[in-house]
Design an enzyme around this catalytic site. Structure first.
Site, short mmCIF file in Angstrom:
data_model
loop_
_atom_site.label_atom_id
_atom_site.label_comp_id
_atom_site.label_asym_id
_atom_site.label_seq_id
_atom_site.Cartn_x
_atom_site.Cartn_y
_atom_site.Cartn_z
CE1 TYR A 427 10.91 10.99 23.32
CE2 TYR A 427 12.49 9.59 24.45
CZ TYR A 427 12.13 10.83 23.95
OH TYR A 427 12.99 11.88 24.10
CD GLU A 428 5.81 9.93 27.17
OE1 GLU A 428 4.60 9.66 27.23
OE2 GLU A 428 6.59 9.75 28.12
N GLY A 429 4.19 7.34 22.75
CA GLY A 429 3.22 7.05 21.69
C GLY A 429 3.80 7.45 20.36
#
Length: 569
Positions: A427-429
């Site tokens: 997550y978060e890229g």
């Protein structure tokens, strides 16, 4: 404390007018206080949160007993407000100290800590892009933690391609909601998207206005509260939004990961934040620091796994020491391979922490107006996010190994750390996206000079540490190749090993600075251990990273020597 002082340079930050309150006694009070709070309030809930998890009951997300009281105490003691603006009830301290709060809480209970972590991002987005009225209405309660915040990017068909979203925002032209928007659509993987711990949830939702350009250029950001606000700021009726389901995940079970539906009854009302079609820019304001905090999760889980493995290795008695005439069984911490694993865990955790606080220190300097530090901080973000989270998994895995068979069963809790850690590279890229960001965007800062100056600083300070110096030189060489000669495919094919090499070079440098600080009298309690953990990192981990050069520079040709059908058949 050592990383905050040496790597973040908190003393220098405190010399500025903005961060003047960050004096040494204040710093020590925060570090000690949040450590005690995390151990006493968050840590006891970690296991029950994993076993029972969050549950959706009749549209309401329920958490195990103890979570509501712990969150209430978190808010009451002011931990949410460390770095927020003083005008909205915050303490105005450096981001570095807020990051330390998150690190301590996350080491105690990673899943729970995602709740305040997401709120920090919402605060940043509203602070930088919200109107004065939005700030006045929402910031004080978000800063205190009385309300929480979320990010709503991902949709079922879009994944990481945010530009493919389909959620819509239709202007309301008349009535009491004129100037606002009807929000409609579905979002997935919304962390803490629904719960009862905070009195209101402020959702930041990406959606598309009528006639907006295709792709990411046509995305706007909207503030969509769970409960509407009355004119006096008190809570009104519930907005037309709901949690459809919560995901059944590999780990972080106490963190409700929600599928959120907006506007089922065509009555979901939101407000535009920032300019039309500039939603991604507003969202990235919160994502940069969010990615640093996700990198911190690698440190968090590594610290928790290391502490548990060390305790187990000290208590678990098995077999005599190899080569000893005394055949009495000893604690497994006496065996060479277990010592190797423990030292690796400790060294990697300390190196991640050093990189983390070097990154936060540069970020804080950017806040003070130092553009060079700001750009360096941006270059460091993909390193701490990608290498930090990958390494957190590695350390948690070693922790399972030290427990042996007992690590593979759930009773000891070692497996939970491994399961919890696995989400952080996603997550978060994803970490592939982080590495791509480094080689396609960050290496281009000032025509490559920002990255080059970072490696030059390492080479200068490495002195007689030949392996570290050589690694930094190789990183600088690869960066030039990527800038001047490599195709885009070649850059992307080598981006992950290059990002790893870069992160380890910076982490090794920061570990070396810690060791030198101790030699000069700082942190005498670490005088015996820090030279050893630093030596391990420089002599073992840094040479391993140098071996990634071939992977970083081999190009993409081999990857495309098979057709997609052959590769996936």
């Amino acid at each position: 404390m050592l990383a905050i002082k040496v790597n973040a340079g908190i003393g220098e930050l405190a010399q500025s007018e903005r961060f003047a309150a960050a004096e040494e006694d204040m710093i020590e009070a925060i570090v000690q206080g949040v450590g005690d709070f995390a151990a006493g309030e968050f840590a006891p809930l970690n296991r029950i949160g994993d076993l029972e998890g969050a549950k959706l009951e009749n549209g309401v997300v329920r958490l195990p007993d103890g979570y509501e009281a712990a969150y209430h105490n978190y808010v009451e003691q002011g931990w949410n407000a460390i770095a927020s603006p003083e005008e909205f009830g915050g303490q105005g301290l450096p981001f570095t100290l807020a990051c330390n709060v998150i690190e301590n809480l996350g080491a105690a209970n990673m899943a729970f800590t995602l709740l305040p972590m997401l709120s920090v991002g919402a605060i940043e987005a509203i602070e930088h892009h919200g109107s004065d009225a939005q700030k006045a209405a929402y910031m004080p309660k978000l800063v205190s933690g009385e309300w929480s915040g979320t990010m709503n990017l991902t949709e079922p068909q879009a994944g990481s391609d945010v530009g493919a979203l389909r959620s819509t925002a239709t202007p309301i032209d008349d009535g009491e909601h004129a100037g606002q928007y009807l929000i409609k659509g579905q979002k997935i993987y919304i962390t803490w998207g629904e719960h009862e711990l905070a009195k209101n949830i402020v959702h930041l939702v990406l959606a598309r206005l009528p006639g907006a350009p295709e792709g990411s250029r046509g995305i706007s950001l909207f503030l969509v509260p769970k409960y509407h606000l009355k004119d006096d700021g008190s809570l009104g009726n519930r907005n037309d939004l709901r949690c459809v389901s919560i995901e059944h995940k590999l780990g972080i079970n106490a963190s409700p990961t929600c599928v959120m539906s907006y506007g089922d009854n065509d009555e979901c009302i939101g407000e535009l934040i920032g300019a039309e079609n500039r939603g991604l820019a507003a969202m990235f304001t919160m994502m940069n620091n969010a990615r640093i905090n996700v990198g911190s999760q690698g440190v968090q889980i590594a610290e928790r796994a290391t502490q548990q493995a060390a305790h187990y290795a000290k208590e678990r008695v098995q077999s005599s020491r190899a080569g000893s005439p005394d055949r009495t069984p000893v604690a497994i911490a006496e065996h060479p391979d277990v010592r190797r694993m423990l030292l690796r865990m400790k060294s990697l955790t300390e190196a991640m922490r050093a990189l983390l606080y070097y990154t936060t220190g540069q970020t804080d300097r950017g806040t003070l107006g130092d553009e060079a530090a700001s750009q360096r901080g941006e270059v460091l973000v993909p390193m701490i996010k990608a290498w930090g989270t990958d390494t957190g998994i590695d350390v948690a895995s070693i922790g399972v190994q030290i427990h042996g068979g007992m690590g593979f069963v759930e009773e000891t809790g070692a497996a939970q750390h491994y399961r919890d850690a696995r989400i952080a590279p996603i997550y978060e890229g994803t970490n592939g996206i982080q590495a791509a960001d480094l080689v396609t965007r960050k290496l281009g800062f000032e025509n490559g000079e920002v990255y080059a100056a970072l490696m030059a600083d390492i080479i200068r300070d490495a002195a007689d540490e030949q392996a570290l110096k050589a690694l930094a030189e190789e990183c600088a060489e690869i960066a030039l190749w990527m800038r001047d000669d490599a195709t885009l495919d070649d850059k992307l094919a080598g981006s992950v090993p290059f990002c790893t090499m870069s992160a380890i070079a910076v982490a090794g440098w920061q570990m070396l600075l810690q060791k030198r600080a101790i030699e000069n009298g700082q942190a005498p309690a670490l005088a015996a251990t820090k030279p050893v953990t630093t030596r391990y990192f420089l002599d073992h981990v840094v040479p391993e990273a140098a071996g990634l050069k071939a992977a970083a520079t081999s190009g993409a040709e081999l990857f495309y020597s098979l057709t997609a059908e052959q590769l996936t058949g």
